[in-house]
Design a protein around this motif. Structure first.
Motif, PDB file in Angstrom:
ATOM      1  N   THR A 267      40.281 -13.331  12.076  1.00 44.25           N
ATOM      2  CA  THR A 267      38.985 -13.968  11.844  1.00 44.25           C
ATOM      3  C   THR A 267      38.124 -13.112  10.923  1.00 44.25           C
ATOM      4  OG1 THR A 267      38.054 -12.924  13.824  1.00 44.25           O
ATOM      5  CG2 THR A 267      38.984 -15.110  14.095  1.00 44.25           C
ATOM      6  N   SER A 268      37.384 -13.811  10.071  1.00 42.30           N
ATOM      7  CA  SER A 268      36.374 -13.179   9.218  1.00 42.30           C
ATOM      8  C   SER A 268      35.090 -13.990   9.350  1.00 42.30           C
ATOM      9  CB  SER A 268      36.857 -13.143   7.764  1.00 42.30           C
ATOM     10  OG  SER A 268      36.888 -14.450   7.218  1.00 42.30           O
ATOM     11  N   ALA A 269      34.092 -13.673   8.550  1.00 39.17           N
ATOM     12  CA  ALA A 269      32.816 -14.381   8.645  1.00 39.17           C
ATOM     13  C   ALA A 269      32.932 -15.837   8.228  1.00 39.17           C
ATOM     14  CB  ALA A 269      31.771 -13.675   7.776  1.00 39.17           C
ATOM     15  N   SER A 270      33.914 -16.149   7.375  1.00 38.60           N
ATOM     16  CA  SER A 270      33.987 -17.505   6.830  1.00 38.60           C
ATOM     17  C   SER A 270      35.252 -18.270   7.173  1.00 38.60           C
ATOM     18  CB  SER A 270      33.866 -17.441   5.302  1.00 38.60           C
ATOM     19  OG  SER A 270      34.961 -16.698   4.754  1.00 38.60           O
ATOM     20  N   ALA A 271      36.252 -17.591   7.755  1.00 39.69           N
ATOM     21  CA  ALA A 271      37.528 -18.284   7.970  1.00 39.69           C
ATOM     22  C   ALA A 271      38.276 -17.658   9.135  1.00 39.69           C
ATOM     23  CB  ALA A 271      38.379 -18.220   6.705  1.00 39.69           C
TER      24      ALA A 271
END
Length: 799
Positions: free
Chosen positions: A41-45
């Motif tokens: 997980t990242s901030a956008s995806a």
């Protein structure tokens, strides 16, 4: 078949695969095995790895913030896209041994968190196996630090769990029960038919597991999961190993070729073991000063030029496995697995030690090839219907072959007894989760065994063969059918209830050949029902604490070995059939506590008490009104398996995991158990399969490339007064105390294990076992353990 395998392996090794820059590969540290189901997980995806450990993270390229890589049972990895790019889009995850949230499957046949089961369960993963290099699956089980292993010969390994063993503990392979109708109360070595190289994960459930697994699951369940074909990947592995104590030479290869919907995997291992060399420092009682060979047509007892060399104990073994996996759609998956294992002949070393007067009793005592074959077809379906979310179907056929070859010293008669078992089984298991968090596990099981048993005596000079009594009634049948239900319900955020029940019916049919051995009956027929249940609670007041309590019953229905056996149990005794026996029942209570201290320390302790009622034990008996008969050329006291005792076992299992700075760690396991059995006169005596206190202490160190472990393995003394009565009569197996009585001295070994990851393709292992060269024999064993042992291994991976 072997030529085809090696051709495929060569093609796989020459194949190359490209990894796109935006494809992340996630692997386990140490083994470099692909990890499936890892969330990224990242901030956008976000993304999830597939069976090959791959995930597309191209949508995260523009993120400059933190990327988290998570998987249950592993430490969370926090990184950034730029750092992953520098590392060649390869992420290595470290196992988290401190967490209480490990995933287990053996408790209910379905995945669930350790926090959701009141049972004590230990796991042995591929990383541990790679470091420790166990020669057999029995040695693999000992890595848990909570399973005691008895060995009658080098080709042996009988697990003891909480005071129970043999046909009171259950083996399962890929969800199929391995116990069959001739599993006996004497020590067993069927577990060595499994190949440690092909085992992906092992779980051991402690205490009764009869609700899920049925008969025999009294002391515990050993659940082996073997290698799975991986979709969308191509990989191959090869390994060689050498060990000095028995001049072991092992070669192994496996591969997996997978497309999007179809995958195939194969595995092959061959091991050759020479006679085992014991250590220098210990009791002289364990030395092998003489043995029997045949010279110019006569049996001769000759001096052993090296009394530390255990002659004869050598044997070899071949294992093969292949699996085909097919996913025709998103909701269905089918799999076919084939397993084959065969040993050479191997000597039953403990029987060759038996004296007769001032010489040896036996000229030959061998097991013929131990053969195991399994065909296993399974189907899994996911559908969120009213009655289930997931369902699993499994049908299996197993074939077992074993034989005993015995000849007394100076006798011309070689006695050969051969057994073959065909075992059919069918299981259907359902899982349903409700919106309120309740989960239901339920299913049906059917088992059918047919036993073939023959006996013949052969004159070794004239080769004249004549019929002889078989060990079991030829053509005997054993069958079982059952239904079970387990319910798990969260009573609150901190408290969970798990309870279940099973009803089992079992039967047996056997016809006896009375032309060679006169019996008071010509047939035996049995039918019985068994109702078992369990209820447990798990309380986790905070993320740091876990309390569990569990009450469960278990059972074992009489099998063909119990009812119909005719054999020489020990010098001067013969066991005969007894059709008048019933199931035995176990009643167990567990209480467990686990506590973590931050992310650095975990302590757990489990106390247990088990009562075995109507215990099936060997006791004196009469045959046709006689208490003794002529068998094998000598008068022998008649005995039979009977419901004649009550047994009790109680104990503690302790564990500690400590994470130290600079990659160091400390792991401790200690087991204490005591058992007693009721005798004919009403008194009590020590229980034979209650092992002495034993444990392990392991100091570990690791980084990205190195793993190392210095460990201490130890067993407490078993004084003569603490030996079971049948063990006290086996002076030839034990050391002598100051009074000249048999006992097992306390012992310990210091061992060093290391492995080095050479790039992404190779792993080199080196170990020194029993560094101080101790001479010791584990409790109840017939063969002395290896002396100082140097182990070297090389593993190579291609993908």
């Amino acid at each position: 078949m072997r030529n085809l395998y090696f051709i495929l392996l060569c093609l796989v090794c020459m194949a190359s695969t490209s990894v796109y820059a935006q494809t992340l590969i996630v692997q386990q540290a140490g083994t470099r095995q692909a990890l499936e189901g890892v969330t990224i997980t990242s901030a956008s995806a976000n993304a999830v790895t597939d069976a090959a450990g791959k995930a597309d993270i191209s949508t995260m390229k523009s993120d400059t913030g933190e990327i988290q890589i998570r998987s249950v049972g592993f430490e969370t990895l926090r990184t950034r896209y730029a750092l992953l790019e520098k590392q060649g889009f390869m992420a290595i995850m470290q196992e988290d041994r401190i967490s209480l949230d490990a995933v287990v499957v053996s408790a209910t046949r379905w995945q669930q968190s350790r926090r959701e089961t009141p049972l004590r369960i230990s796991t042995i993963g591929a990383k541990e196996v790679m470091l420790q290099n166990p020669q057999t699956a029995a040695d693999l089980l000992s890595l848990s630090g909570e399973v005691f292993i008895q060995k009658s010969q080098l080709g042996g390994g009988s697990p003891m769990i909480r005071g129970f063993a043999t046909n009171r503990v259950l083996l399962t392979v890929d969800g199929v029960r391995m116990n069959n109708a001739i599993f006996r109360s004497g020590n067993l070595q069927n577990v060595i038919s499994l190949d440690p190289f092909s085992i992906q994960r092992t779980e051991v459930v402690y205490g009764p597991g009869s609700v899920i697994y049925g008969s025999d699951a009294i002391g515990g369940v050993m659940h082996f999961s073997t290698l799975e074909p991986a979709f969308s990947s191509v990989n191959a592995n090869a390994a060689v190993r050498y060990a000095s104590a028995n001049n072991e030479k092992t070669g192994h290869a496996d591969f997996s070729v997978g497309g999007k919907k179809l995958a195939f995997a194969g595995s092959a291992t061959f091991s050759d073991y020479d006679n085992l060399l014991m250590g220098k420092n210990g009791p002289d009682d364990y030395l092998r000063p003489r043995y029997v060979i045949r010279i110019n047509g006569r049996d001769s007892v000759v001096a052993n030029s090296n009394p530390r060399l255990q002659v004869p104990s050598a044997y070899n073994q071949f294992n093969w496995m292949h699996k085909l996996r097919w996913a025709p759609g998103e909701k269905w998956e089918l799999q076919y697995g084939f397993h084959y294992s065969a040993t050479s002949d191997y000597s039953r070393y403990d029987r060759l030690l038996r004296p007769r007067g001032n010489t040896l009793r036996s000229a030959e005592w061998d097991y013929g090839p131990q053969i195991w074959m399994m065909n296993n077809l399974s189907a899994a379906h996911h559908s969120e219907s009213k009655w289930f979310d997931n369902v699993s179907f499994r049908v299996a056929h197993q074939f077992f072959e074993e034989s005993r070859i015995e000849r007394n010293l100076n006798s011309l008669t070689r006695m050969i007894r051969t057994e073959k078992v065909h075992a059919l089984s069918a299981n259907v298991d359902f899982e349903k989760t409700r919106q309120n968090g309740q989960r239901f596990f339920y299913g049906l099981e059917a088992v059918y065994n047919k036993v073939g048993s023959t006996g013949e005596d052969v004159n070794i000079e004239t080769e004249l063969r004549r019929a002889a009594p078989s060990r079991y009634p030829d053509g005997a049948l054993w069958y079982s059918a059952a239904a079970y239900l387990t319910w798990k319900a969260p009573l609150s955020e901190q408290l969970t209830l798990q309870t279940g029940a099973r009803y089992n019916i079992a039967g047996l049919q056997a016809e006896f050949d009375t032309t060679l051995f006169v019996l008071p009956f010509a047939e035996a027929r049995q039918a019985s029902g068994a109702l078992t249940g369990s209820v447990g609670v798990i309380w986790s007041p905070t993320a740091l604490w876990l309390f569990s309590a569990n009450a469960a019953s278990g059972f074992r229905t009489p099998n063909v070995d119990d009812v119909g056996k005719v054999f020489d149990s020990s010098p001067g005794f013969v066991v005969v059939p007894n059709a008048d026996i019933r199931p035995e029942y176990a009643y167990n209570f567990d209480l467990g506590i686990a506590r973590t201290f931050g992310s650095t320390l975990k302590v757990d302790v489990t106390g247990f008490y088990t009562l075995l009622d109507n215990a099936l034990v060997r006791r004196n008996f009469t045959l046709n009104g006689q208490d003794s008969v002529l068998y094998g050329g000598e008068m022998s006291r008649v005995q039979a398996i009977q419901n004649a005792a009550v047994a009790k076992v109680w104990g503690l299992q302790l564990g500690l995991e400590l994470k130290l700075p600079a990659g160091f760690g400390l792991r401790v396991h200690h087991n204490f158990q005591k058992g007693e059995e009721e005798l004919d006169n009403g008194s009590v005596a020590p229980l034979r399969h209650a092992a002495p206190s034993f444990g392990t202490t392991r100091l570990t160190w690791s980084n990205r490339k190195w793993q190392a472990e210095l460990n201490l393995i130890y067993n407490a003394e078993v004084a003569n007064a603490d030996l079971a009565p049948e063990e006290q009569g086996k002076e030839y197996l034990y050391a002598q105390d100051a009074a000249g009585n048999p006992y097992t001295p306390a012992w310990h070994t210091i061992n060093l294990k290391t492995s080095y990851q050479l790039g992404n393709r190779a792993n080199i292992g080196f170990g020194i076992e029993n560094i101080t060269d101790q001479r010791y024999r584990p409790y109840s064993s017939g063969i002395t353990a290896p002396g100082r042992n140097f182990v070297v291994s090389l593993r190579v991976k291609a993908r």
